[in-house]
Design a protein around this motif. Sequence first.
Motif, short mmCIF file in Angstrom:
data_model
loop_
_atom_site.label_atom_id
_atom_site.label_comp_id
_atom_site.label_asym_id
_atom_site.label_seq_id
_atom_site.Cartn_x
_atom_site.Cartn_y
_atom_site.Cartn_z
N GLN A 53 48.22 9.88 54.53
CA GLN A 53 47.78 9.06 55.66
C GLN A 53 48.95 8.71 56.57
O GLN A 53 48.83 8.76 57.80
N GLU A 54 50.09 8.39 55.97
CA GLU A 54 51.29 8.09 56.75
C GLU A 54 51.73 9.31 57.57
O GLU A 54 52.23 9.17 58.69
N MET A 55 51.54 10.51 57.00
CA MET A 55 51.89 11.74 57.72
C MET A 55 50.96 11.99 58.90
O MET A 55 51.32 12.72 59.83
N GLY A 56 49.74 11.46 58.84
CA GLY A 56 48.75 11.73 59.87
C GLY A 56 47.80 12.85 59.54
O GLY A 56 47.05 13.33 60.40
N ALA A 57 47.78 13.27 58.26
CA ALA A 57 46.89 14.34 57.83
C ALA A 57 45.47 13.83 57.63
O ALA A 57 45.26 12.66 57.29
N SER A 58 44.49 14.70 57.81
CA SER A 58 43.11 14.41 57.44
C SER A 58 42.93 14.68 55.95
O SER A 58 43.57 15.59 55.40
N THR A 59 42.07 13.92 55.30
CA THR A 59 41.80 14.13 53.88
C THR A 59 40.31 14.04 53.60
O THR A 59 39.60 13.25 54.23
N ILE A 60 39.86 14.84 52.64
CA ILE A 60 38.50 14.73 52.13
C ILE A 60 38.56 14.89 50.62
O ILE A 60 39.20 15.81 50.10
N ALA A 61 37.95 13.95 49.91
CA ALA A 61 37.99 13.92 48.45
C ALA A 61 36.58 13.73 47.91
O ALA A 61 35.83 12.89 48.41
N ALA A 62 36.23 14.50 46.91
CA ALA A 62 34.88 14.49 46.37
C ALA A 62 34.57 13.19 45.64
O ALA A 62 35.45 12.59 45.01
N ARG A 63 33.31 12.80 45.68
CA ARG A 63 32.81 11.71 44.85
C ARG A 63 32.22 12.24 43.55
O ARG A 63 32.43 11.67 42.48
#
Length: 262
Positions: A53-63
Amino acid sequence: MDYQFQAGTIPLLVSMPHVGTDIPDEIAATMTAAATDRQDTDWHLARLYGFLQEMGASTIAARWSRYAIDLNRPPENTNLYPGQDTTGLCPVDTFHREPLYVEGRVPDQAEVERRLQHYWQPYHARLRAELDRLLAIHGRVVLWDAHSIASRVPRFFDGKLPDLNFGTADGATCAPGLAHAVVSRALAQDRYSVAVNGRFKGGHITRFYGRPETGVHAIQLEMCQSVYMDEEAPYGYRSDLAAQVQGLLRAMTQAAADWVQS
């Protein structure tokens, strides 16, 4: 929500399809005690990659747990490694061959199709939408598919895995420059062993979305869990170990970000 998603500002999207631990009640009711342990989860990856998040990347993580449906398998359930043992779209056993379903409750094709629609499709729809958003802004994007696995799983391979396993489908899913930028960071250290397109060449996400000719460059990293956590239940996070590998992970993802923005 079927996933945790954070939109970023740079052309880097990190996908974590196997971190989920939830199993819908109607599926859990058909499962054995072996499913309760969720032993084949990619434990703690969101925490390990907490710098994104600090880098500015997008993330998606499964539930949802891969025991309900595996988000990194093709919807038609073809084997990504022909001739080799692997678990499927809706796994029927654990990595240690323990049955996941009580007798007579293995999902039929209609149930598989239901899970595809309700649990598989939402993750992939969001992933595709974010890639398209970043492409529209930046012109090209890196998709980093993040995984981890126990360092020893005799069912699938002999002995201990290398610590860091990169997959690009033998170079098909990203430009050589991206692979070099990332892997060279890994090879510059001597704490962790490294393999490229060895036992892991990239799963469905890497192979399906990685289309360099369209501007999407995909790379998978399968990491031994022994480098950052306890591999036995209760699968504790080891801050002392994690601190040692996080710097390298940050350097490698930053190298990917620098390459795609160059």
